[in-house]
Motif scaffolding. Structure first.
Motif, PDB file in Angstrom:
ATOM      1  N   THR A 134       0.835  -1.204   0.000  1.00  0.00           N
ATOM      2  CA  THR A 134       0.000   0.000   0.000  1.00  0.00           C
ATOM      3  C   THR A 134       0.869   1.253   0.000  1.00  0.00           C
ATOM      4  N   VAL A 135       1.939   1.260   0.773  1.00  0.00           N
ATOM      5  CA  VAL A 135       2.856   2.407   0.772  1.00  0.00           C
ATOM      6  C   VAL A 135       3.519   2.553  -0.598  1.00  0.00           C
ATOM      7  N   ILE A 136       4.005   1.452  -1.158  1.00  0.00           N
ATOM      8  CA  ILE A 136       4.682   1.509  -2.472  1.00  0.00           C
ATOM      9  C   ILE A 136       3.737   2.059  -3.539  1.00  0.00           C
ATOM     10  N   PHE A 137       2.564   1.464  -3.664  1.00  0.00           N
ATOM     11  CA  PHE A 137       1.641   1.900  -4.711  1.00  0.00           C
ATOM     12  C   PHE A 137       0.956   3.224  -4.359  1.00  0.00           C
ATOM     13  N   GLY A 138       0.915   3.553  -3.079  1.00  0.00           N
ATOM     14  CA  GLY A 138       0.444   4.873  -2.687  1.00  0.00           C
ATOM     15  C   GLY A 138       1.408   5.950  -3.169  1.00  0.00           C
ATOM     16  N   LEU A 139       2.708   5.704  -3.025  1.00  0.00           N
ATOM     17  CA  LEU A 139       3.711   6.659  -3.526  1.00  0.00           C
ATOM     18  C   LEU A 139       3.655   6.767  -5.048  1.00  0.00           C
ATOM     19  N   VAL A 140       3.508   5.632  -5.714  1.00  0.00           N
ATOM     20  CA  VAL A 140       3.388   5.646  -7.180  1.00  0.00           C
ATOM     21  C   VAL A 140       2.136   6.414  -7.590  1.00  0.00           C
ATOM     22  N   GLY A 141       1.021   6.146  -6.906  1.00  0.00           N
ATOM     23  CA  GLY A 141      -0.224   6.849  -7.213  1.00  0.00           C
ATOM     24  C   GLY A 141      -0.105   8.347  -6.976  1.00  0.00           C
ATOM     25  N   ALA A 142       0.600   8.728  -5.912  1.00  0.00           N
ATOM     26  CA  ALA A 142       0.787  10.152  -5.611  1.00  0.00           C
ATOM     27  C   ALA A 142       1.565  10.840  -6.727  1.00  0.00           C
ATOM     28  N   ARG A 143       2.567  10.161  -7.258  1.00  0.00           N
ATOM     29  CA  ARG A 143       3.353  10.745  -8.352  1.00  0.00           C
ATOM     30  C   ARG A 143       2.530  10.803  -9.640  1.00  0.00           C
ATOM     31  N   ILE A 144       1.837   9.724  -9.964  1.00  0.00           N
ATOM     32  CA  ILE A 144       1.027   9.690 -11.193  1.00  0.00           C
ATOM     33  C   ILE A 144      -0.023  10.791 -11.164  1.00  0.00           C
ATOM     34  N   TYR A 145      -0.700  10.943 -10.046  1.00  0.00           N
ATOM     35  CA  TYR A 145      -1.738  11.973  -9.920  1.00  0.00           C
ATOM     36  C   TYR A 145      -1.132  13.360 -10.141  1.00  0.00           C
ATOM     37  N   TYR A 146       0.000  13.603  -9.518  1.00  0.00           N
ATOM     38  CA  TYR A 146       0.660  14.906  -9.667  1.00  0.00           C
ATOM     39  C   TYR A 146       1.044  15.162 -11.119  1.00  0.00           C
ATOM     40  N   VAL A 147       1.620  14.169 -11.764  1.00  0.00           N
ATOM     41  CA  VAL A 147       2.056  14.315 -13.162  1.00  0.00           C
ATOM     42  C   VAL A 147       0.859  14.569 -14.077  1.00  0.00           C
ATOM     43  N   ILE A 148      -0.227  13.848 -13.865  1.00  0.00           N
ATOM     44  CA  ILE A 148      -1.415  14.028 -14.705  1.00  0.00           C
ATOM     45  C   ILE A 148      -1.943  15.455 -14.604  1.00  0.00           C
ATOM     46  N   PHE A 149      -1.995  15.986 -13.375  1.00  0.00           N
ATOM     47  CA  PHE A 149      -2.564  17.312 -13.196  1.00  0.00           C
ATOM     48  C   PHE A 149      -1.532  18.437 -13.327  1.00  0.00           C
ATOM     49  N   SER A 150      -0.295  18.080 -13.644  1.00  0.00           N
ATOM     50  CA  SER A 150       0.751  19.067 -13.935  1.00  0.00           C
ATOM     51  C   SER A 150       1.404  18.720 -15.264  1.00  0.00           C
ATOM     52  N   SER A 151       0.642  18.135 -16.170  1.00  0.00           N
ATOM     53  CA  SER A 151       1.215  17.552 -17.395  1.00  0.00           C
ATOM     54  C   SER A 151       1.930  18.560 -18.276  1.00  0.00           C
ATOM     55  N   ASN A 152       1.515  19.829 -18.265  1.00  0.00           N
ATOM     56  CA  ASN A 152       2.182  20.808 -19.118  1.00  0.00           C
ATOM     57  C   ASN A 152       3.669  20.917 -18.820  1.00  0.00           C
ATOM     58  N   SER A 153       4.046  20.824 -17.561  1.00  0.00           N
ATOM     59  CA  SER A 153       5.455  20.943 -17.214  1.00  0.00           C
ATOM     60  C   SER A 153       6.254  19.689 -17.584  1.00  0.00           C
ATOM     61  N   TYR A 154       5.591  18.595 -17.890  1.00  0.00           N
ATOM     62  CA  TYR A 154       6.291  17.360 -18.231  1.00  0.00           C
ATOM     63  C   TYR A 154       6.286  17.063 -19.735  1.00  0.00           C
ATOM     64  N   LEU A 155       5.516  17.809 -20.494  1.00  0.00           N
ATOM     65  CA  LEU A 155       5.429  17.559 -21.934  1.00  0.00           C
ATOM     66  C   LEU A 155       6.746  17.830 -22.648  1.00  0.00           C
TER      67      LEU A 155
END
Length: 155
Positions: free
Chosen positions: A59-80
């Protein structure tokens, strides 16, 4: 002088030339407290220690992965412009909402595997999640983000 004493160095110390940040120390403490709360309650409700460790570890491992994925999705312009920066987590960028979603999905899947009641495990996990969030917010303060930086700007 103002209130410059509120401006805290986000780096606690260096270890072999690598900065160790307050945020990481505090998040580690939050995970430890969450682990203690989760395993105690799981034991009280009849879940053996190996199973509770597996539940919490993944849960901690996939929680950290989920936290990063969520951030990247909602900040996608800076990662394009630089997609590889998605993997540079040390530069910041996690969102608690994604962590909760990733953790909840992980608990659901593992409850199916271990034939545990999802509602019972969510009930066990909620106090650990709450304590982790409570402690983890101090990491945000040390980084002067989310609610710490505005004090410095006022004075």
């Amino acid at each position: 002088m103002g209130l410059n004493f509120l401006a805290i160095d986000p780096i606690a110390f260096e270890l072999f030339g690598w900065p160790v940040r307050w945020y990481g120390i505090i998040i580690g403490l939050a995970i430890l407290v969450g682990y203690i709360l989760f395993t105690r309650e799981a034991s009280r409700k009849g879940i053996d220690s190996d199973t509770s460790f597996d539940l919490l570890f993944w849960t901690v491992i996939f929680g950290l992965v989920g936290a990063r994925i969520y951030y990247v999705i909602f900040s996608s312009n800076s990662y394009l412009s630089d997609p590889l920066s998605i993997f540079r987590v040390w530069e910041g960028g996690m969102a608690i909402y994604g962590g909760v979603i990733g953790g909840a999905i992980t608990i659901y899947v593992l409850c199916q595997r271990y034939k545990l009641s999802v509602i019972n495990v969510f009930d066990i996990a909620i106090s650990a999640l709450f304590a982790g969030q409570l402690i983890g917010r101090w990491g945000n303060f040390m980084n002067q983000e989310a609610h710490g930086g505005r004090y410095r700007k006022l004075f």
